[in-house]
Structure formats: C-alpha cells, structure tokens
Design an enzyme around this catalytic site. Structure first.
Site, PDB file in Angstrom:
ATOM      1  N   ASP A  66       7.912  30.157 -31.801  1.00 13.89           N
ATOM      2  CA  ASP A  66       8.501  31.103 -30.859  1.00 13.89           C
ATOM      3  C   ASP A  66       8.013  30.758 -29.458  1.00 13.89           C
ATOM      4  OD1 ASP A  66       5.889  32.003 -31.156  1.00 13.89           O
ATOM      5  OD2 ASP A  66       6.414  34.113 -31.235  1.00 13.89           O
ATOM      6  N   TYR A  68       6.309  30.655 -25.672  1.00 18.72           N
ATOM      7  CA  TYR A  68       5.019  31.053 -25.111  1.00 18.72           C
ATOM      8  C   TYR A  68       5.134  32.478 -24.577  1.00 18.72           C
ATOM      9  CZ  TYR A  68       3.900  26.032 -25.138  1.00 18.72           C
ATOM     10  OH  TYR A  68       3.675  24.729 -25.494  1.00 18.72           O
ATOM     11  N   PHE A  79       7.684  24.088 -26.964  1.00 25.09           N
ATOM     12  CA  PHE A  79       6.489  23.376 -26.503  1.00 25.09           C
ATOM     13  C   PHE A  79       6.460  23.127 -24.995  1.00 25.09           C
ATOM     14  CE2 PHE A  79       6.763  22.035 -30.997  1.00 25.09           C
ATOM     15  CZ  PHE A  79       5.523  22.481 -31.435  1.00 25.09           C
ATOM     16  N   HIS A 191       0.781  20.789 -37.552  1.00 28.05           N
ATOM     17  CA  HIS A 191       1.140  21.259 -36.214  1.00 28.05           C
ATOM     18  C   HIS A 191       0.194  20.645 -35.178  1.00 28.05           C
ATOM     19  CE1 HIS A 191       1.876  24.163 -32.940  1.00 28.05           C
ATOM     20  NE2 HIS A 191       3.016  24.416 -33.554  1.00 28.05           N
TER      21      HIS A 191
END
Length: 226
Positions: A66, A68, A79, A191
């Site tokens: 989701d 920031y 990202f 991740h």
C-alpha cells in the site's frame, strides 16, 4: 473513479468499477475525506501507475502493498517518492541491489517515473492509505481493482516479467490463473524492507534477470537508470 481510468485500462476496469463493492469503496473514500482525514496519495495520483504505463506497454510488473503513509511521500507508484523526499529504506535497498546487479550508481532521489514510462507497472495492491496508518485501507475494495490489472497483464499474449517481493505480493499473484509455468517470467524473493532484504532479496538480481528474459523474447530491455 471510473472517469479517472486511463483509456487503455478502461476495458479491464470499467466492469469492476461498475459493481456495488467498487461503489462502496468510492463512497467510503469520500466520507473519510469529508470527515477531515488525510488520505494519500491525493485523488489525481491514485491511478498514476496506470496513467504512466498503458496496458499494451507493460513489460514488467512490480507489486507493492500500500502507499507510503507519511506527508508528501505517496505518488501513486509503488516504492516511489517524489524528488526532494527522503528515499525510504525499502527503496534504498532496491537501489543497493540495482547497484550490485547492474553496476548502476545509487540514485539520489526516489521518483521511479522513468521506469513506469518504459513499461514497468509499479502497482500497489491497495491504492490509498490514511495518513500515519499503514495498511488502514486494506480490505476496503481495492483488491478487486488491482487483481484485475494484474490479471489483464497475465492474460496478454506478450511475455512479461512479474517481480514478486515478499509473501504479500506472492500470494496475490498466485490467484492469477496462467501466471506460472507459461509464457511469463516470475521472479520471487523476500521483500526489500530492512527486516527481510538480507534473507534473499540482496543477491536475487531481478533487474538483469528481467532484461535477459525480455531480450530473449524480443521485447527489449528496461533501462533501469532512475
């Protein structure tokens, strides 16, 4: 929301947006904002990934979770953060792997628009978040919309690369029929967050592997310069 969908994605998303679930999502978002809550990213950026990367141009899909949740960070690309905003830890680790993989110097900013314009679909699973509340809009209806986007890429005859970083992205992709064992390339790793990057994200070489696959199939590589 339907009026904000770019033309190339309309055949995919119009049927999804014309459902009670999607209408509830739209109504709920309006109510949250009318109640004075800050929602990121702003409305004009929520479909930015689709705007910058038309369906027919997609070569690589990178899935995030989701947006920031800090002020000024979310820009509608997973990202990524706008220039002038401090590069977040996960993106910094992506840059470290980019440097190790392709020898590119680490970028000084976090705007990944250049990737998106080349066919890298930078898609979060959930496209909004409440300020300061990570994961706060999960389960509100975005999943059906973003699942449809990933499914549309997987259904195209052109071979594409799916970079699945972390269990959340991997679980989402496993629900897409025909993704594995076919014409596409699936690159899985932990991740890139500081909590998990050392468990196998570092050293996974996703960028060179993606380009090797694309070149072998005549689609042309991505210039991963930011």
């Amino acid at each position: 929301m339907a009026e904000m969908v770019p033309d190339s994605w309309k055949p995919v998303l119009d049927p999804v947006l014309d459902t009670p679930e999607a209408r509830r999502l739209g109504g709920w978002l309006r109510a949250e904002e009318e109640a004075g809550k800050d929602v990121y990213p702003p409305p004009g950026c929520r479909l930015k990934a689709l705007e910058l990367t038309p369906l027919e141009a997609v070569k690589v899909v990178i899935l995030g979770q989701d947006p920031y949740h800090g002020p000024g960070q979310a820009m509608g690309l997973c990202f990524a953060v706008p220039e002038g905003v401090k590069v977040p830890p996960s993106l910094l680790n992506i840059y470290k792997e980019l440097e190790a993989d392709l020898g590119k110097a680490r970028p000084t900013h976090g705007d990944l628009t250049r990737w998106a314009r080349q066919g890298v679909l930078l898609l979060n699973n959930t496209l909004t978040v409440e300020a300061g509340q990570a994961g706060s809009h999960a389960g509100r209806g975005w999943d059906a919309i973003t699942d449809a986007c990933v499914g549309a890429v997987a259904a195209r005859p052109e071979p594409s690369v799916f970079m699945l970083w972390g269990s959340h992205a991997q679980a989402k992709a496993k629900r897409i029929d025909g993704l594995r064992g076919g014409r596409h390339c699936v690159i899985e790793s932990p991740h890139p967050s500081p909590l998990s990057a050392h468990r196998g994200f570092f050293g996974s070489r996703p960028f060179s592997r993606a380009n090797a696959f694309l070149e072998a199939r005549g689609r042309g590589p991505i210039d991963w310069t930011v």
